[in-house]
Design a protein around this motif. Sequence first.
Motif, PDB file in Angstrom:
ATOM      1  N   LYS A 289       4.487   7.632  -5.069  1.00 27.93           N
ATOM      2  CA  LYS A 289       4.530   6.551  -4.487  1.00 27.93           C
ATOM      3  C   LYS A 289       5.237   6.501  -3.590  1.00 27.93           C
ATOM      4  CE  LYS A 289       1.948   3.901  -7.517  1.00 27.93           C
ATOM      5  NZ  LYS A 289       1.268   2.924  -8.308  1.00 27.93           N
ATOM      6  N   LYS A 290       4.801   6.466  -2.272  1.00 24.93           N
ATOM      7  CA  LYS A 290       6.227   7.128  -1.027  1.00 24.93           C
ATOM      8  C   LYS A 290       5.386   5.109  -0.458  1.00 24.93           C
ATOM      9  CE  LYS A 290       6.800   8.353   3.007  1.00 24.93           C
ATOM     10  NZ  LYS A 290       7.017   9.511   4.155  1.00 24.93           N
TER      11      LYS A 290
ATOM     12  N   TYR B   1       6.340   3.917   2.544  1.00 28.75           N
ATOM     13  CA  TYR B   1       6.614   3.834   3.963  1.00 28.75           C
ATOM     14  C   TYR B   1       6.093   4.574   4.464  1.00 28.75           C
ATOM     15  CZ  TYR B   1      10.964   0.467   3.440  1.00 28.75           C
ATOM     16  OH  TYR B   1      11.375  -0.464   2.712  1.00 28.75           O
ATOM     17  N   LYS B   2       5.216   4.382   5.385  1.00 29.81           N
ATOM     18  CA  LYS B   2       3.985   5.345   5.941  1.00 29.81           C
ATOM     19  C   LYS B   2       4.910   6.392   7.413  1.00 29.81           C
ATOM     20  CE  LYS B   2       0.013   2.762   4.954  1.00 29.81           C
ATOM     21  NZ  LYS B   2      -1.306   2.588   4.682  1.00 29.81           N
ATOM     22  N   ASP B   3       6.075   6.595   6.959  1.00 25.76           N
ATOM     23  CA  ASP B   3       6.862   7.021   8.397  1.00 25.76           C
ATOM     24  C   ASP B   3       7.285   8.703   7.879  1.00 25.76           C
ATOM     25  OD1 ASP B   3       8.630   6.169   7.066  1.00 25.76           O
ATOM     26  OD2 ASP B   3      10.602   5.798   8.033  1.00 25.76           O
ATOM     27  N   GLU B   4       7.364   9.210   8.574  1.00 30.49           N
ATOM     28  CA  GLU B   4       7.965  10.798   8.321  1.00 30.49           C
ATOM     29  C   GLU B   4       8.966  11.215   7.754  1.00 30.49           C
ATOM     30  OE1 GLU B   4       5.314  13.316   8.694  1.00 30.49           O
ATOM     31  OE2 GLU B   4       4.096  11.953   9.592  1.00 30.49           O
ATOM     32  N   PRO B   5       9.149  11.288   6.267  1.00 28.81           N
ATOM     33  CA  PRO B   5      10.609  11.405   6.376  1.00 28.81           C
ATOM     34  C   PRO B   5      10.893  12.366   6.708  1.00 28.81           C
ATOM     35  CG  PRO B   5       8.111  13.124   5.196  1.00 28.81           C
ATOM     36  CD  PRO B   5       8.156  12.399   5.851  1.00 28.81           C
ATOM     37  N   GLU B   6      12.645  12.605   6.763  1.00 31.39           N
ATOM     38  CA  GLU B   6      13.800  13.192   7.554  1.00 31.39           C
ATOM     39  C   GLU B   6      13.943  14.357   5.963  1.00 31.39           C
ATOM     40  OE1 GLU B   6      17.195  11.057   9.234  1.00 31.39           O
ATOM     41  OE2 GLU B   6      15.775   9.279   9.588  1.00 31.39           O
ATOM     42  N   GLY B   7      13.046  15.502   6.190  1.00 28.78           N
ATOM     43  CA  GLY B   7      13.572  16.314   4.752  1.00 28.78           C
ATOM     44  C   GLY B   7      11.926  16.161   3.714  1.00 28.78           C
TER      45      GLY B   7
ATOM     46  N   VAL C 203       0.724  -1.262  -0.157  1.00 26.36           N
ATOM     47  CA  VAL C 203      -0.108  -0.294  -0.135  1.00 26.36           C
ATOM     48  C   VAL C 203       0.898   1.332   0.428  1.00 26.36           C
ATOM     49  CG1 VAL C 203      -1.451   1.310   1.406  1.00 26.36           C
ATOM     50  CG2 VAL C 203      -1.288  -1.441   1.402  1.00 26.36           C
ATOM     51  N   PHE C 204       0.677   2.275  -1.325  1.00 25.19           N
ATOM     52  CA  PHE C 204       1.518   3.394  -1.161  1.00 25.19           C
ATOM     53  C   PHE C 204       0.883   4.381  -0.979  1.00 25.19           C
ATOM     54  CE2 PHE C 204       3.235  -0.071  -4.271  1.00 25.19           C
ATOM     55  CZ  PHE C 204       4.417   0.934  -4.049  1.00 25.19           C
ATOM     56  N   ALA C 205       1.756   4.942  -0.328  1.00 24.48           N
ATOM     57  CA  ALA C 205       1.142   6.435  -0.099  1.00 24.48           C
ATOM     58  C   ALA C 205       1.875   7.869  -1.197  1.00 24.48           C
ATOM     59  CB  ALA C 205       1.349   7.246   1.570  1.00 24.48           C
ATOM     60  N   ILE C 206       0.539   8.378  -1.412  1.00 24.04           N
ATOM     61  CA  ILE C 206       1.001   9.039  -2.357  1.00 24.04           C
ATOM     62  C   ILE C 206       1.518  10.812  -1.585  1.00 24.04           C
ATOM     63  CG2 ILE C 206      -0.128  11.089  -4.630  1.00 24.04           C
ATOM     64  CD1 ILE C 206      -0.212   7.850  -4.727  1.00 24.04           C
ATOM     65  N   VAL C 207       2.554  11.300  -2.205  1.00 27.86           N
ATOM     66  CA  VAL C 207       2.977  12.746  -2.319  1.00 27.86           C
ATOM     67  C   VAL C 207       3.504  13.177  -3.147  1.00 27.86           C
ATOM     68  CG1 VAL C 207       3.766  11.088   0.281  1.00 27.86           C
ATOM     69  CG2 VAL C 207       5.390  11.137  -1.592  1.00 27.86           C
ATOM     70  N   LYS C 208       4.045  14.306  -3.085  1.00 32.09           N
ATOM     71  CA  LYS C 208       4.384  15.197  -4.397  1.00 32.09           C
ATOM     72  C   LYS C 208       5.779  15.746  -3.830  1.00 32.09           C
ATOM     73  CE  LYS C 208      -0.397  16.900  -5.481  1.00 32.09           C
ATOM     74  NZ  LYS C 208      -1.247  18.071  -5.812  1.00 32.09           N
TER      75      LYS C 208
ATOM     76  N   VAL D 231      10.365  15.271   0.161  1.00 35.39           N
ATOM     77  CA  VAL D 231      10.691  14.523  -1.070  1.00 35.39           C
ATOM     78  C   VAL D 231      11.034  15.118  -1.897  1.00 35.39           C
ATOM     79  CG1 VAL D 231       9.234  12.775  -1.800  1.00 35.39           C
ATOM     80  CG2 VAL D 231       9.125  13.132   1.015  1.00 35.39           C
ATOM     81  N   LEU D 232      11.754  14.018  -2.872  1.00 34.29           N
ATOM     82  CA  LEU D 232      12.343  14.604  -4.353  1.00 34.29           C
ATOM     83  C   LEU D 232      12.355  13.761  -5.490  1.00 34.29           C
ATOM     84  CD1 LEU D 232      15.048  16.615  -3.414  1.00 34.29           C
ATOM     85  CD2 LEU D 232      12.850  17.694  -3.498  1.00 34.29           C
ATOM     86  N   CYS D 233      11.251  14.139  -6.492  1.00 38.62           N
ATOM     87  CA  CYS D 233      10.662  12.968  -7.566  1.00 38.62           C
ATOM     88  C   CYS D 233      12.692  12.834  -8.201  1.00 38.62           C
ATOM     89  CB  CYS D 233      10.255  13.433  -8.563  1.00 38.62           C
ATOM     90  SG  CYS D 233      10.926  15.073  -9.776  1.00 38.62           S
ATOM     91  N   VAL D 234      13.274  11.447  -8.909  1.00 36.71           N
ATOM     92  CA  VAL D 234      14.566  11.798  -9.365  1.00 36.71           C
ATOM     93  C   VAL D 234      14.979  12.799  -9.908  1.00 36.71           C
ATOM     94  CG1 VAL D 234      16.017   9.714 -10.647  1.00 36.71           C
ATOM     95  CG2 VAL D 234      14.036   8.704  -9.292  1.00 36.71           C
TER      96      VAL D 234
END
Length: 93
Positions: free
Chosen positions: A73-74, A76-82, A59-64, A84-87
């Motif tokens: 599509k993310k 992991y549902k844990d909080e990011p450490e900064g 199950v993926f979380a959708i982030v921008k 989120v960037l696309c490739v």
Amino acid sequence: MKECVCNSCKNLKSIITEESGEERYECIHGYPSEKCEECMGEGCEETCGNYLFDDGEDVFAIVKCAKCGKELKKAYKDEPEGDVLCVDCYLNG
């Protein structure tokens, strides 16, 4: 003999060690109990409050992307450490 409760859990993740490049598995929540650290696979009677059956469907979380806004599509549902960037944004940093 019962199988280890961790073997079929979705929270068990593959980690490649930087030093040797070997693959090992680790639960994102830690072992269900202290007994698991010394377990030699003789059988498992442990239960875990964080157990999620791994049915193969993630199950993926959708982030921008923080720079361009592209939907990602993310896994992991844990909080990011900064941010989120696309490739593309990451590589053109």
